[in-house]
Design a protein around this motif. Structure first.
Motif: not given
Length: 399
Positions: A165-166, A169-170, A172-173, A347
């Protein structure tokens, strides 16, 4: 992976506190009702058991040590009241220690470290049976072995899920940053197209007319002929500067000699490896050729980057194959992912990535197509010319 070592928040804080209190009370009841042990030892062991569970959120390694020591001391000072009572591991000892192992694993203990603690736990049980065979049998070790093994698996799965998940998230950033950069690049590309279609075209016409005027017009004086030659030279110089401006506008990264070098085909291996580290199943087929014009290499790199970004967003668990090879006159780039093994919620994206990729490939006279494959996967397939006409500086202003 660094996971924050802190007490749970919100409703989970109440659940964690309730679990610690419940383990304390149940340990007292278990030891008092089923084992011969002094009251003071019961309270001390119950407090140590609860302390280990509380520490598992804050100090995972220390929690496992305290829990295992408490479990070993419990086996040493307790004697079952009946042969049917479990020993060396009581009910609360087995479940309490397993909870500690599971939470500590979820909070950052590596897989090998968890397995090591599991082996140490079973070793303590074997030693206890060898030293006091009259208190229990080998069957008493089975419950702890099974429960602690399940705890190791659960802890590792939770930790892996958090890490995934982390990383997502990275990613996606990074994708949001790339989309913002693509917007700016699209505007620069639009300006470049306007300059190419209007200014560069008219400058080319000026050069042609100035060069041909002495031959088209009769009896041109020498001074006028020299003036036409001067006009042609000035127009050529302006056209050269215009081509440089167009090249700068069409590049996303700083040019060599500015802030940093642009990525090229030599960095494709690093790109694939970084995507693999983020949890994707990516394979690079064959060696990547190098030594082409920087614009060609940058374009090929961006095609691979966009293809991998789409695969991670829309088919995270599917295998992805990347290949870059040279034919006689072209560079062929393929990024193909298989059908995801299970449905994936994609996403969100702006849809500008593929459009920007097509525009970038078109700037070097290449072609690209992207779409589903017959077997349910997705393919990004680009052909980029590598002839002299692409590598030359004049290409930036050709119509």
């Amino acid at each position: 992976m660094q996971i924050p070592k802190s007490w749970p928040r919100g409703r989970w804080a109440w659940a964690a506190g309730g679990g610690v209190v419940a383990l304390l009370v149940l340990t007292v009841m278990d030891l008092r009702q089923h084992y011969e042990v002094p009251l003071g030892a019961v309270l001390a062991l119950a407090l140590a058991r609860a302390l280990a569970l509380g520490l598992s959120w804050l100090r995972p390694r220390a929690a496992v040590v305290v829990s295992l020591v408490t479990t070993a001391v419990t086996a040493t000072v307790t004697t079952p009241l009946a042969p049917s009572e479990p020993w060396p591991w009581g009910t609360t000892a087995a479940f309490g220690h397993s909870f500690v192992v599971a939470i500590a694993g979820a909070r950052g203990l590596g897989r090998r470290e968890q397995v090591g603690w599991w082996v140490a736990t079973q070793a303590v049980g074997v030693v206890a049976i060898e030293l006091a065979p009259d208190r229990g049998g080998w069957g008493g070790l089975l419950t702890m072995a099974v429960l602690s093994a399940v705890a190791v698996v659960v802890g590792d799965l939770v930790r892996s899920r958090r890490e995934t998940a982390r990383r997502l998230a990275e990613q996606e950033a990074v994708s949001r940053t790339e989309r913002a950069e693509r917007k700016a690049l699209q505007e620069r590309a639009r300006i470049a197209r306007e300059l190419h279609d209007v200014v560069a075209h008219h400058l080319s016409v000026v050069v042609v007319r100035a060069d041909s005027a002495p031959h088209r017009l009769p009896d041109v004086p020498d001074k006028v002929r020299a003036e036409f030659m001067g006009i042609a030279e000035e127009a050529r110089a302006s056209l050269t500067e215009m081509r440089r401006v167009l090249r700068l506008l069409r590049e996303e990264e700083p040019q060599p000699g500015e802030l940093e070098p642009q990525p090229g085909l030599e960095q494709v291996n690093e790109l694939v490896e970084s995507t693999r580290r983020a949890g994707a199943d990516v394979r690079l087929a064959g060696a990547v050729p190098t030594g082409f014009d920087p614009a060609v290499e940058l374009t090929a790199y961006r095609v691979v980057q966009e293809g991998l970004s789409n695969a991670v967003r829309h088919a995270l668990h599917a295998s992805v194959v990347v290949s870059v090879r040279r034919t006689s006159t072209e560079l062929e780039v393929r990024v193909e992912n298989e059908r995801p093994p299970r449905p994936v919620v994609p996403a969100p994206g702006s849809g500008q990535g593929l459009r920007g990729m097509r525009e970038r490939v078109a700037l070097v006279d290449g072609t690209v197509r992207a779409g589903p494959t017959p077997v349910g996967g997705y393919l990004v397939h680009a052909f980029i010319p590598v002839g002299e006409e692409v590598a030359s500086d004049d290409h930036g202003a050709r119509g």
